[in-house]
Design a protein around this motif. Structure first.
Motif, PDB file in Angstrom:
ATOM      1  N   ARG A   1      32.299  35.706  34.683  1.00  0.00           N
ATOM      2  CA  ARG A   1      33.566  35.745  33.946  1.00  0.00           C
ATOM      3  C   ARG A   1      33.487  36.714  32.774  1.00  0.00           C
ATOM      4  O   ARG A   1      34.377  37.545  32.574  1.00  0.00           O
ATOM      5  N   TYR A   2      32.402  36.611  31.994  1.00  0.00           N
ATOM      6  CA  TYR A   2      32.245  37.507  30.843  1.00  0.00           C
ATOM      7  C   TYR A   2      32.195  38.962  31.293  1.00  0.00           C
ATOM      8  O   TYR A   2      32.851  39.834  30.704  1.00  0.00           O
ATOM      9  N   LEU A   3      31.423  39.235  32.351  1.00  0.00           N
ATOM     10  CA  LEU A   3      31.288  40.613  32.815  1.00  0.00           C
ATOM     11  C   LEU A   3      32.624  41.161  33.289  1.00  0.00           C
ATOM     12  O   LEU A   3      33.034  42.265  32.893  1.00  0.00           O
ATOM     13  N   LEU A   4      33.314  40.410  34.127  1.00  0.00           N
ATOM     14  CA  LEU A   4      34.591  40.895  34.654  1.00  0.00           C
ATOM     15  C   LEU A   4      35.611  41.085  33.539  1.00  0.00           C
ATOM     16  O   LEU A   4      36.316  42.105  33.486  1.00  0.00           O
ATOM     17  N   GLU A   5      35.694  40.120  32.639  1.00  0.00           N
ATOM     18  CA  GLU A   5      36.686  40.208  31.565  1.00  0.00           C
ATOM     19  C   GLU A   5      36.422  41.421  30.678  1.00  0.00           C
ATOM     20  O   GLU A   5      37.351  42.142  30.292  1.00  0.00           O
ATOM     21  N   THR A   6      35.144  41.664  30.367  1.00  0.00           N
ATOM     22  CA  THR A   6      34.796  42.804  29.516  1.00  0.00           C
ATOM     23  C   THR A   6      35.086  44.126  30.216  1.00  0.00           C
ATOM     24  O   THR A   6      35.665  45.052  29.621  1.00  0.00           O
ATOM     25  N   LEU A   7      34.694  44.233  31.482  1.00  0.00           N
ATOM     26  CA  LEU A   7      34.957  45.467  32.221  1.00  0.00           C
ATOM     27  C   LEU A   7      36.458  45.683  32.420  1.00  0.00           C
ATOM     28  O   LEU A   7      36.946  46.816  32.359  1.00  0.00           O
ATOM     29  N   HIS A   8      37.190  44.601  32.646  1.00  0.00           N
ATOM     30  CA  HIS A   8      38.639  44.720  32.804  1.00  0.00           C
ATOM     31  C   HIS A   8      39.279  45.287  31.540  1.00  0.00           C
ATOM     32  O   HIS A   8      40.163  46.149  31.619  1.00  0.00           O
ATOM     33  N   ASP A   9      38.851  44.794  30.377  1.00  0.00           N
ATOM     34  CA  ASP A   9      39.439  45.272  29.120  1.00  0.00           C
ATOM     35  C   ASP A   9      39.225  46.776  28.956  1.00  0.00           C
ATOM     36  O   ASP A   9      40.137  47.510  28.538  1.00  0.00           O
ATOM     37  N   ILE A  10      38.018  47.243  29.301  1.00  0.00           N
ATOM     38  CA  ILE A  10      37.737  48.679  29.203  1.00  0.00           C
ATOM     39  C   ILE A  10      38.562  49.447  30.232  1.00  0.00           C
ATOM     40  O   ILE A  10      39.150  50.493  29.926  1.00  0.00           O
ATOM     41  N   ALA A  11      38.608  48.930  31.456  1.00  0.00           N
ATOM     42  CA  ALA A  11      39.387  49.594  32.502  1.00  0.00           C
ATOM     43  C   ALA A  11      40.858  49.684  32.117  1.00  0.00           C
ATOM     44  O   ALA A  11      41.515  50.712  32.344  1.00  0.00           O
ATOM     45  N   HIS A  12      41.372  48.620  31.530  1.00  0.00           N
ATOM     46  CA  HIS A  12      42.779  48.606  31.126  1.00  0.00           C
ATOM     47  C   HIS A  12      43.045  49.683  30.073  1.00  0.00           C
ATOM     48  O   HIS A  12      44.064  50.387  30.130  1.00  0.00           O
ATOM     49  N   GLU A  13      42.123  49.832  29.126  1.00  0.00           N
ATOM     50  CA  GLU A  13      42.270  50.870  28.098  1.00  0.00           C
ATOM     51  C   GLU A  13      42.269  52.270  28.712  1.00  0.00           C
ATOM     52  O   GLU A  13      42.906  53.190  28.187  1.00  0.00           O
ATOM     53  N   LEU A  14      41.563  52.421  29.829  1.00  0.00           N
ATOM     54  CA  LEU A  14      41.456  53.726  30.484  1.00  0.00           C
ATOM     55  C   LEU A  14      42.551  53.956  31.526  1.00  0.00           C
ATOM     56  O   LEU A  14      42.566  54.990  32.193  1.00  0.00           O
ATOM     57  N   GLY A  15      43.455  52.986  31.675  1.00  0.00           N
ATOM     58  CA  GLY A  15      44.575  53.159  32.591  1.00  0.00           C
ATOM     59  C   GLY A  15      44.429  52.466  33.925  1.00  0.00           C
ATOM     60  O   GLY A  15      45.253  52.661  34.824  1.00  0.00           O
ATOM     61  N   GLY A  16      43.381  51.643  34.075  1.00  0.00           N
ATOM     62  CA  GLY A  16      43.159  50.937  35.333  1.00  0.00           C
ATOM     63  C   GLY A  16      43.347  49.446  35.180  1.00  0.00           C
ATOM     64  O   GLY A  16      44.107  48.982  34.336  1.00  0.00           O
ATOM     65  N   GLY A  17      42.621  48.680  36.003  1.00  0.00           N
ATOM     66  CA  GLY A  17      42.733  47.233  35.922  1.00  0.00           C
ATOM     67  C   GLY A  17      42.073  46.549  37.100  1.00  0.00           C
ATOM     68  O   GLY A  17      41.406  47.179  37.924  1.00  0.00           O
ATOM     69  N   THR A  18      42.265  45.240  37.168  1.00  0.00           N
ATOM     70  CA  THR A  18      41.708  44.428  38.250  1.00  0.00           C
ATOM     71  C   THR A  18      42.644  44.481  39.453  1.00  0.00           C
ATOM     72  O   THR A  18      43.854  44.284  39.317  1.00  0.00           O
ATOM     73  N   VAL A  19      42.067  44.748  40.626  1.00  0.00           N
ATOM     74  CA  VAL A  19      42.865  44.965  41.837  1.00  0.00           C
ATOM     75  C   VAL A  19      42.231  44.225  43.006  1.00  0.00           C
ATOM     76  O   VAL A  19      41.124  43.696  42.907  1.00  0.00           O
ATOM     77  N   LEU A  20      42.920  44.210  44.137  1.00  0.00           N
ATOM     78  CA  LEU A  20      42.350  43.664  45.362  1.00  0.00           C
ATOM     79  C   LEU A  20      41.400  44.689  45.987  1.00  0.00           C
ATOM     80  O   LEU A  20      41.595  45.899  45.841  1.00  0.00           O
ATOM     81  N   PRO A  21      40.364  44.219  46.701  1.00  0.00           N
ATOM     82  CA  PRO A  21      39.329  45.140  47.204  1.00  0.00           C
ATOM     83  C   PRO A  21      39.845  46.260  48.093  1.00  0.00           C
ATOM     84  O   PRO A  21      39.300  47.369  48.065  1.00  0.00           O
ATOM     85  N   GLN A  22      40.884  45.998  48.885  1.00  0.00           N
ATOM     86  CA  GLN A  22      41.335  47.022  49.835  1.00  0.00           C
ATOM     87  C   GLN A  22      41.850  48.283  49.156  1.00  0.00           C
ATOM     88  O   GLN A  22      41.984  49.325  49.792  1.00  0.00           O
ATOM     89  N   HIS A  23      42.116  48.209  47.860  1.00  0.00           N
ATOM     90  CA  HIS A  23      42.574  49.399  47.149  1.00  0.00           C
ATOM     91  C   HIS A  23      41.416  50.318  46.747  1.00  0.00           C
ATOM     92  O   HIS A  23      41.652  51.449  46.309  1.00  0.00           O
ATOM     93  N   LEU A  24      40.178  49.832  46.905  1.00  0.00           N
ATOM     94  CA  LEU A  24      39.018  50.629  46.506  1.00  0.00           C
ATOM     95  C   LEU A  24      38.216  51.163  47.686  1.00  0.00           C
ATOM     96  O   LEU A  24      37.500  52.148  47.554  1.00  0.00           O
ATOM     97  N   TYR A  25      38.298  50.497  48.815  1.00  0.00           N
ATOM     98  CA  TYR A  25      37.577  50.992  49.993  1.00  0.00           C
ATOM     99  C   TYR A  25      38.279  50.499  51.242  1.00  0.00           C
ATOM    100  O   TYR A  25      38.918  49.457  51.248  1.00  0.00           O
ATOM    101  N   ALA A  26      38.142  51.286  52.298  1.00  0.00           N
ATOM    102  CA  ALA A  26      38.821  50.947  53.551  1.00  0.00           C
ATOM    103  C   ALA A  26      38.061  49.851  54.272  1.00  0.00           C
ATOM    104  O   ALA A  26      36.849  49.768  54.174  1.00  0.00           O
TER     105      ALA A  26
END
Length: 202
Positions: free
Chosen positions: A177-202
């Motif tokens: 939880r801590y890892l995901l939440e921290t990485l999400h906050d950084i990703a959000h600042e950079l214009g990204g976010g938490t997504v479903l897996p199919q959006h990252l690989y086929a």
């Protein structure tokens, strides 16, 4: 040995942070984080493990801290000299978890939080959170890196997918939880976010 978890260690926080469906593809292209903790996986280690895997026709990475692809889109990672993680190939995991272990082969439980990172700005996130220079690694060499992200011990596997370079990350489920939440906050600042897996690989 582990197989599929009954529930993801980060399911609750993913539900809270998941990007709106209409924006997920856009967010993933910039910097996406996905939960893949429910992918089937197992582990084994010990002095008899390489011979045992050979006897079961499971490919063994030649060098420590490298990985090989498996037939159903999964992978086997060699963590050090005689420890192995197998993930996302149900047939191989079934074979390893149902075949009696040979002498010198011991199970390794994997109740991990497992994440995938990808997108145009993923290198920026890694530079902010880890002291390993992932940009210097060659994905074709199939490296496996044991390091830390934001203070959490992790195993990182770079992988070239049909949608670009992604990073598979495993950590102890209690830190997920801590890892995901921290990485999400950084990703959000950079214009990204938490997504479903199919959006990252086929």
């Amino acid at each position: 040995m582990s197989q599929a978890l009954a529930s993801s260690p980060v399911a609750e926080i993913v539900a809270e942070l998941l990007t709106d469906v209409a924006r997920q593809a856009e967010a993933a292209a910039v910097l996406g984080i996905a939960d893949v903790s429910l992918d089937v996986r197992c582990g084994c280690k010990g002095p008899g493990t390489i011979a045992w895997l050979d006897s079961l026709a499971v490919p063994v990475p030649e060098k420590p801290n490298t990985w090989l692809p498996l037939g159903e889109g999964g992978r086997i990672a060699r963590l050090g000299m005689t420890e192995f993680l197998v993930e996302d190939d149900a047939a191989v995991v079934e074979r390893l978890t149902t075949t009696p272990r040979a002498t010198g082969v011991y199970p390794v439980q994997h109740e991990d939080a497992a994440l995938v990172l990808g997108g145009e700005r993923v290198s920026e996130l890694l530079r902010q959170t880890c002291n390993v220079n992932f940009a210097a690694l060659k994905p074709a060499d199939r490296p496996v890196v044991l390091t830390s992200l934001v203070g959490v011990g992790v195993t990182v596997l770079p992988e070239q997918s049909a949608k670009g370079l992604i990073y598979r990350i495993w950590c102890d489920g209690s830190y997920g939880r801590y890892l995901l939440e921290t990485l999400h906050d950084i990703a959000h600042e950079l214009g990204g976010g938490t997504v479903l897996p199919q959006h990252l690989y086929a």
